[in-house]
Scaffold this motif. Sequence first.
Motif, PDB file in Angstrom:
ATOM      1  N   VAL A 184       0.850  -1.201   0.000  1.00  0.00           N
ATOM      2  CA  VAL A 184       0.000   0.000   0.000  1.00  0.00           C
ATOM      3  C   VAL A 184       0.880   1.244   0.000  1.00  0.00           C
ATOM      4  O   VAL A 184       0.649   2.195  -0.777  1.00  0.00           O
ATOM      5  CB  VAL A 184      -0.959   0.017   1.211  1.00  0.00           C
ATOM      6  CG1 VAL A 184      -1.683   1.360   1.318  1.00  0.00           C
ATOM      7  CG2 VAL A 184      -1.961  -1.134   1.132  1.00  0.00           C
ATOM      8  N   MET A 185       1.892   1.245   0.840  1.00  0.00           N
ATOM      9  CA  MET A 185       2.775   2.398   0.925  1.00  0.00           C
ATOM     10  C   MET A 185       3.520   2.619  -0.393  1.00  0.00           C
ATOM     11  O   MET A 185       3.666   3.760  -0.840  1.00  0.00           O
ATOM     12  CB  MET A 185       3.762   2.240   2.089  1.00  0.00           C
ATOM     13  CG  MET A 185       3.112   2.220   3.463  1.00  0.00           C
ATOM     14  SD  MET A 185       2.153   3.698   3.858  1.00  0.00           S
ATOM     15  CE  MET A 185       3.469   4.897   4.058  1.00  0.00           C
TER      16      MET A 185
ATOM     17  N   VAL B 200      -6.490  -6.209  -4.875  1.00  0.00           N
ATOM     18  CA  VAL B 200      -6.958  -6.726  -3.593  1.00  0.00           C
ATOM     19  C   VAL B 200      -8.395  -6.244  -3.384  1.00  0.00           C
ATOM     20  O   VAL B 200      -8.758  -5.154  -3.835  1.00  0.00           O
ATOM     21  CB  VAL B 200      -6.016  -6.281  -2.448  1.00  0.00           C
ATOM     22  CG1 VAL B 200      -6.041  -4.790  -2.235  1.00  0.00           C
ATOM     23  CG2 VAL B 200      -6.300  -7.017  -1.171  1.00  0.00           C
ATOM     24  N   ASP B 201      -9.200  -7.071  -2.725  1.00  0.00           N
ATOM     25  CA  ASP B 201     -10.604  -6.694  -2.527  1.00  0.00           C
ATOM     26  C   ASP B 201     -10.722  -5.548  -1.521  1.00  0.00           C
ATOM     27  O   ASP B 201      -9.834  -5.319  -0.701  1.00  0.00           O
ATOM     28  CB  ASP B 201     -11.445  -7.896  -2.093  1.00  0.00           C
ATOM     29  CG  ASP B 201     -11.063  -8.405  -0.717  1.00  0.00           C
ATOM     30  OD1 ASP B 201     -11.628  -7.895   0.277  1.00  0.00           O
ATOM     31  OD2 ASP B 201     -10.198  -9.301  -0.629  1.00  0.00           O
TER      32      ASP B 201
ATOM     33  N   ARG C 228      -9.092  -2.963   5.901  1.00  0.00           N
ATOM     34  CA  ARG C 228      -8.390  -3.332   7.145  1.00  0.00           C
ATOM     35  C   ARG C 228      -6.939  -2.827   7.129  1.00  0.00           C
ATOM     36  O   ARG C 228      -6.434  -2.336   8.142  1.00  0.00           O
ATOM     37  CB  ARG C 228      -8.435  -4.835   7.348  1.00  0.00           C
ATOM     38  CG  ARG C 228      -9.827  -5.359   7.716  1.00  0.00           C
ATOM     39  CD  ARG C 228      -9.824  -6.829   8.092  1.00  0.00           C
ATOM     40  NE  ARG C 228      -9.464  -7.721   6.999  1.00  0.00           N
ATOM     41  CZ  ARG C 228     -10.312  -8.157   6.062  1.00  0.00           C
ATOM     42  NH1 ARG C 228     -11.577  -7.782   6.083  1.00  0.00           N
ATOM     43  NH2 ARG C 228      -9.897  -8.972   5.110  1.00  0.00           N
ATOM     44  N   LEU C 229      -6.279  -2.942   5.969  1.00  0.00           N
ATOM     45  CA  LEU C 229      -4.901  -2.449   5.846  1.00  0.00           C
ATOM     46  C   LEU C 229      -4.853  -0.933   6.063  1.00  0.00           C
ATOM     47  O   LEU C 229      -3.985  -0.427   6.775  1.00  0.00           O
ATOM     48  CB  LEU C 229      -4.335  -2.770   4.464  1.00  0.00           C
ATOM     49  CG  LEU C 229      -4.000  -4.218   4.164  1.00  0.00           C
ATOM     50  CD1 LEU C 229      -3.707  -4.402   2.684  1.00  0.00           C
ATOM     51  CD2 LEU C 229      -2.812  -4.658   4.993  1.00  0.00           C
ATOM     52  N   LEU C 230      -5.801  -0.233   5.453  1.00  0.00           N
ATOM     53  CA  LEU C 230      -5.823   1.225   5.569  1.00  0.00           C
ATOM     54  C   LEU C 230      -6.097   1.677   7.003  1.00  0.00           C
ATOM     55  O   LEU C 230      -5.496   2.653   7.474  1.00  0.00           O
ATOM     56  CB  LEU C 230      -6.859   1.816   4.609  1.00  0.00           C
ATOM     57  CG  LEU C 230      -6.565   1.613   3.113  1.00  0.00           C
ATOM     58  CD1 LEU C 230      -7.706   2.161   2.269  1.00  0.00           C
ATOM     59  CD2 LEU C 230      -5.237   2.215   2.711  1.00  0.00           C
TER      60      LEU C 230
ATOM     61  N   GLU D 284      -3.607   3.990   9.038  1.00  0.00           N
ATOM     62  CA  GLU D 284      -4.114   5.247   9.586  1.00  0.00           C
ATOM     63  C   GLU D 284      -3.843   5.310  11.091  1.00  0.00           C
ATOM     64  O   GLU D 284      -3.432   6.354  11.612  1.00  0.00           O
ATOM     65  CB  GLU D 284      -5.612   5.384   9.293  1.00  0.00           C
ATOM     66  CG  GLU D 284      -6.129   6.784   9.411  1.00  0.00           C
ATOM     67  CD  GLU D 284      -7.495   6.952   8.761  1.00  0.00           C
ATOM     68  OE1 GLU D 284      -7.737   8.048   8.229  1.00  0.00           O
ATOM     69  OE2 GLU D 284      -8.314   6.003   8.794  1.00  0.00           O
ATOM     70  N   ALA D 285      -4.033   4.198  11.788  1.00  0.00           N
ATOM     71  CA  ALA D 285      -3.760   4.148  13.235  1.00  0.00           C
ATOM     72  C   ALA D 285      -2.278   4.389  13.520  1.00  0.00           C
ATOM     73  O   ALA D 285      -1.922   4.932  14.569  1.00  0.00           O
ATOM     74  CB  ALA D 285      -4.201   2.808  13.805  1.00  0.00           C
TER      75      ALA D 285
END
Length: 157
Positions: free
Chosen positions: A54-55, A75-76, A82-84, A88-89
Amino acid sequence: MPEAACNPSHIEDLDPLALERQVCFALAVASRTVISVYRPVLEPLGLTHPQYLVMLALWGEQPLSVTDLSRLLDVDAGTLSRLLKRLEAADLIVRRRDPADERSLAVTLTSKGTSLRQQALKVPIEVVQRLGMSLDDLHAMHAQLTGVIAAAKLAAS
């Protein structure tokens, strides 16, 4: 390699269901094994391999809509969501409604996410060193795998 595997006249002697002959098996094992090489390299960055992907996408272009990111990473939306949330956290990304389209979420890097790129520049170099393969071999394999992906997507459609 057994002689029968090299000699086309003996191809019928080979078991078409032999595990070691299955492309899907070789790809699955290769994927798991290569990702395991990334794990200790990514750990100091605080990223898992999926988060790293993602990064990478966001270091290449931002903002990206969740839909575009999903398509780009193949990816679905549920998995990506969930990854985002985790990114974000960790204060690496922010998700905001796209002003041009309120139905769309735009994903952008935070300053912490942007600065992490500098550390990540070491990842490809270290992974290549750990694999002990030449860049030419890795580039050729990448090209072949890209072809396999395209062929599989075509076959699945």
